[in-house]
Design a protein around this motif. Structure first.
Motif, PDB file in Angstrom:
ATOM      1  N   GLY A 150       0.800  -1.223   0.000  1.00  0.00           N
ATOM      2  CA  GLY A 150       0.000   0.000   0.000  1.00  0.00           C
ATOM      3  C   GLY A 150       0.828   1.266   0.000  1.00  0.00           C
ATOM      4  O   GLY A 150       0.314   2.350   0.237  1.00  0.00           O
ATOM      5  N   SER A 151       2.111   1.127  -0.291  1.00  0.00           N
ATOM      6  CA  SER A 151       3.014   2.279  -0.299  1.00  0.00           C
ATOM      7  C   SER A 151       3.287   2.681  -1.741  1.00  0.00           C
ATOM      8  O   SER A 151       3.930   1.936  -2.490  1.00  0.00           O
ATOM      9  CB  SER A 151       4.332   1.933   0.403  1.00  0.00           C
ATOM     10  OG  SER A 151       5.320   2.920   0.156  1.00  0.00           O
ATOM     11  N   ALA A 152       2.786   3.857  -2.130  1.00  0.00           N
ATOM     12  CA  ALA A 152       3.000   4.326  -3.497  1.00  0.00           C
ATOM     13  C   ALA A 152       4.488   4.460  -3.790  1.00  0.00           C
ATOM     14  O   ALA A 152       4.950   4.131  -4.889  1.00  0.00           O
ATOM     15  CB  ALA A 152       2.297   5.662  -3.706  1.00  0.00           C
ATOM     16  N   ARG A 153       5.247   4.922  -2.802  1.00  0.00           N
ATOM     17  CA  ARG A 153       6.683   5.117  -3.032  1.00  0.00           C
ATOM     18  C   ARG A 153       7.392   3.782  -3.203  1.00  0.00           C
ATOM     19  O   ARG A 153       8.285   3.656  -4.051  1.00  0.00           O
ATOM     20  CB  ARG A 153       7.302   5.894  -1.850  1.00  0.00           C
ATOM     21  CG  ARG A 153       8.726   6.361  -2.108  1.00  0.00           C
ATOM     22  CD  ARG A 153       8.794   7.228  -3.355  1.00  0.00           C
ATOM     23  NE  ARG A 153      10.173   7.411  -3.817  1.00  0.00           N
ATOM     24  CZ  ARG A 153      10.511   7.652  -5.066  1.00  0.00           C
ATOM     25  NH1 ARG A 153       9.586   7.697  -6.007  1.00  0.00           N
ATOM     26  NH2 ARG A 153      11.762   7.825  -5.413  1.00  0.00           N
ATOM     27  N   LEU A 154       7.016   2.759  -2.414  1.00  0.00           N
ATOM     28  CA  LEU A 154       7.633   1.442  -2.562  1.00  0.00           C
ATOM     29  C   LEU A 154       7.316   0.856  -3.937  1.00  0.00           C
ATOM     30  O   LEU A 154       8.201   0.302  -4.601  1.00  0.00           O
ATOM     31  CB  LEU A 154       7.137   0.496  -1.475  1.00  0.00           C
ATOM     32  CG  LEU A 154       7.623  -0.966  -1.587  1.00  0.00           C
ATOM     33  CD1 LEU A 154       9.138  -1.034  -1.484  1.00  0.00           C
ATOM     34  CD2 LEU A 154       6.968  -1.835  -0.508  1.00  0.00           C
ATOM     35  N   ILE A 155       6.059   0.993  -4.366  1.00  0.00           N
ATOM     36  CA  ILE A 155       5.676   0.492  -5.689  1.00  0.00           C
ATOM     37  C   ILE A 155       6.473   1.211  -6.773  1.00  0.00           C
ATOM     38  O   ILE A 155       6.992   0.586  -7.711  1.00  0.00           O
ATOM     39  CB  ILE A 155       4.161   0.675  -5.910  1.00  0.00           C
ATOM     40  CG1 ILE A 155       3.374  -0.208  -4.927  1.00  0.00           C
ATOM     41  CG2 ILE A 155       3.775   0.325  -7.349  1.00  0.00           C
ATOM     42  CD1 ILE A 155       1.878   0.067  -4.913  1.00  0.00           C
ATOM     43  N   GLU A 156       6.601   2.527  -6.639  1.00  0.00           N
ATOM     44  CA  GLU A 156       7.360   3.303  -7.610  1.00  0.00           C
ATOM     45  C   GLU A 156       8.824   2.861  -7.642  1.00  0.00           C
ATOM     46  O   GLU A 156       9.403   2.648  -8.716  1.00  0.00           O
ATOM     47  CB  GLU A 156       7.289   4.795  -7.272  1.00  0.00           C
ATOM     48  CG  GLU A 156       5.957   5.438  -7.586  1.00  0.00           C
ATOM     49  CD  GLU A 156       5.920   6.891  -7.167  1.00  0.00           C
ATOM     50  OE1 GLU A 156       6.945   7.388  -6.636  1.00  0.00           O
ATOM     51  OE2 GLU A 156       4.871   7.538  -7.354  1.00  0.00           O
ATOM     52  N   LYS A 157       9.436   2.712  -6.459  1.00  0.00           N
ATOM     53  CA  LYS A 157      10.849   2.311  -6.405  1.00  0.00           C
ATOM     54  C   LYS A 157      11.061   0.934  -7.038  1.00  0.00           C
ATOM     55  O   LYS A 157      12.044   0.717  -7.768  1.00  0.00           O
ATOM     56  CB  LYS A 157      11.325   2.293  -4.944  1.00  0.00           C
ATOM     57  CG  LYS A 157      11.572   3.664  -4.348  1.00  0.00           C
ATOM     58  CD  LYS A 157      12.081   3.554  -2.921  1.00  0.00           C
ATOM     59  CE  LYS A 157      12.404   4.925  -2.340  1.00  0.00           C
ATOM     60  NZ  LYS A 157      12.871   4.830  -0.929  1.00  0.00           N
ATOM     61  N   ALA A 158      10.148   0.001  -6.740  1.00  0.00           N
ATOM     62  CA  ALA A 158      10.267  -1.339  -7.302  1.00  0.00           C
ATOM     63  C   ALA A 158      10.203  -1.300  -8.819  1.00  0.00           C
ATOM     64  O   ALA A 158      11.000  -1.954  -9.519  1.00  0.00           O
ATOM     65  CB  ALA A 158       9.165  -2.243  -6.737  1.00  0.00           C
ATOM     66  N   LEU A 159       9.270  -0.519  -9.358  1.00  0.00           N
ATOM     67  CA  LEU A 159       9.098  -0.480 -10.806  1.00  0.00           C
ATOM     68  C   LEU A 159      10.191   0.342 -11.486  1.00  0.00           C
ATOM     69  O   LEU A 159      10.602   0.021 -12.602  1.00  0.00           O
ATOM     70  CB  LEU A 159       7.713   0.063 -11.142  1.00  0.00           C
ATOM     71  CG  LEU A 159       6.588  -0.901 -10.754  1.00  0.00           C
ATOM     72  CD1 LEU A 159       5.233  -0.234 -10.835  1.00  0.00           C
ATOM     73  CD2 LEU A 159       6.620  -2.132 -11.642  1.00  0.00           C
TER      74      LEU A 159
END
Length: 404
Positions: free
Chosen positions: A142-151
């Protein structure tokens, strides 16, 4: 521009460089050499124009496209038509395409690490489950920043892998430049050109970009940052696609050997260019698969939440339920080797109709008075008109492929 300011643009790049794009670009290069590179260049420019309008609507209105559809289409019939199209093309379509995303990532992992099975659970090929579990963990955070970093990390990994493979194949530089800047249409290449454009300019990325941009940038003064993010990330995605096409052109065009899939390309590169090329292609295929396997459910959740009026929060129950169901369907399809032809047909038809409808809707939104000084100018409207014509062409070809 700081690294922390990147995000939504990288999500779009990660979304359109999936196994389908790798396969399409590989076959284009193997069958037509460098001749169709111009189509990818055009598709990147078209993608930039549409995605910029989508992110502008998102940042200025602070709402995704789904929410804008609900608010601006007040007639029940037009709203119902739009909702039905979005559901069929984005939600149902992504559910079945998710199987292909997971299969692509699994092929890459199998090429790197070998087969993986869980016979106790009756799974001869357990890689789709493993890849799905990773995508689930990233989205569930649920972390937009984590999703962004992963992608962002996966896009960079794809860049290193596919561009590295491209360099190893020692392409013909003059042929490459000619293919990029001198458009040509070899015999039998029409549908391939449509496919190359269609794998880059896709409806669900418009929902993904508008919603994610609205969450990351909250004021109109930040619009320039959002545009810079898009201008850097999307061309990088296009460069990756071009590298795949050029690699296949260098390796297979004019030779007797042929390829039918990206996995064939990875395996066939070793005798020609060494084991390093095979491993780089396998890494790229894995990154392409898992990045699309993460962004497709995310885009579907944004789209459905917006048009249904549900919460668009990453941790809300409805949001999580939407992407979880799509991810689960993809795991089942990929693990079982199911080919849901009739559902794919429905999604293809819906996508064919939705792309020009969405292009026209965003064009309309970007000329509405409530955007103030952020409305389209004359140049932007002319460019949008060209893209609208292209989207109608894609729609016609998609519908013809589905019905004939």
């Amino acid at each position: 521009m700081k690294l922390s300011q990147f995000g939504p643009g990288a999500l779009v790049a990660a979304a359109f460089i999936g196994p389908g794009t790798v396969v399409t670009a590989s076959l284009a290069g193997a069958n037509f050499g460098y001749a169709l590179l111009w189509a990818l260049l055009f598709s990147v420019l078209a993608c930039l124009i549409l995605q910029e309008m989508a992110l502008r609507v998102g940042v200025i209105t602070q709402k995704g496209l789904g929410e804008n559809i609900r608010e601006n289409l007040t007639h029940p019939a037009s709203r119902g038509f739009f909702i039905a199209l979005v559901f069929a093309a984005v939600v149902v379509g992504n559910s079945v395409y998710q199987g292909g995303n997971l299969s692509g990532a699994s092929l890459g992992l199998a090429g790197l690490l070998g087969d993986f099975s869980l016979t106790s659970l009756g799974l001869e090929n357990a890689w789709p489950v493993a890849v799905g579990a990773v995508a689930f963990a990233v989205l569930w955070s649920g972390s937009a920043r984590l999703i962004e970093k992963a992608l962002i990390g996966l896009v960079l990994l794809m860049s290193l892998a596919f561009i590295g493979t491209f360099v190893l194949t020692q392409p013909d530089v003059m042929g490459l430049l000619k293919g990029l800047f001198i458009p040509s249409m070899p015999s039998g290449a029409t549908l391939t050109v449509v496919a190359l454009i269609g794998t880059t300019v896709v409806p669900y990325n418009l929902f993904l970009h508008a919603s994610s941009a609205a969450k990351k940038w909250q004021t109109a003064s930040q619009l320039k940052q959002a545009q810079q993010d898009s201008l850097l990330s999307i061309p990088l995605g296009g460069l990756i696609s071009m590298a795949v096409l050029a690699t296949a052109a260098s390796a297979f065009f004019g030779r007797e050997s042929t390829i039918d899939s990206a996995a064939d390309l990875a395996q066939s590169l070793e005798p020609l260019f060494g084991v390093g090329a095979q491993y780089l292609m396998a890494i790229g295929l894995f990154a392409a698969g898992i990045s699309s396997a993460t962004t497709a459910p995310l885009a579907s959740a944004y789209a459905l939440s917006g048009i249904m009026g549900w919460s668009g929060h990453l941790k809300s129950r409805s949001f999580r339920a939407t992407w979880s169901i799509i991810l689960l369907i993809g795991i089942v399809i990929s693990s079982a080797g199911i080919k849901p032809v009739s559902v794919i047909w429905l999604a293809q038809v819906a996508n064919g109709i939705l792309l020009p409808v969405m292009a026209g809707f965003i064009w309309w939104l970007c000329n509405k008075p409530h955007l103030g000084s952020y409305r389209n100018n004359t140049r932007q409207n002319l460019l949008a008109g060209v893209i609208m014509l292209v989207s109608l062409l894609l729609s016609g070809k998609s519908l013809m492929a589905a019905f004939f």
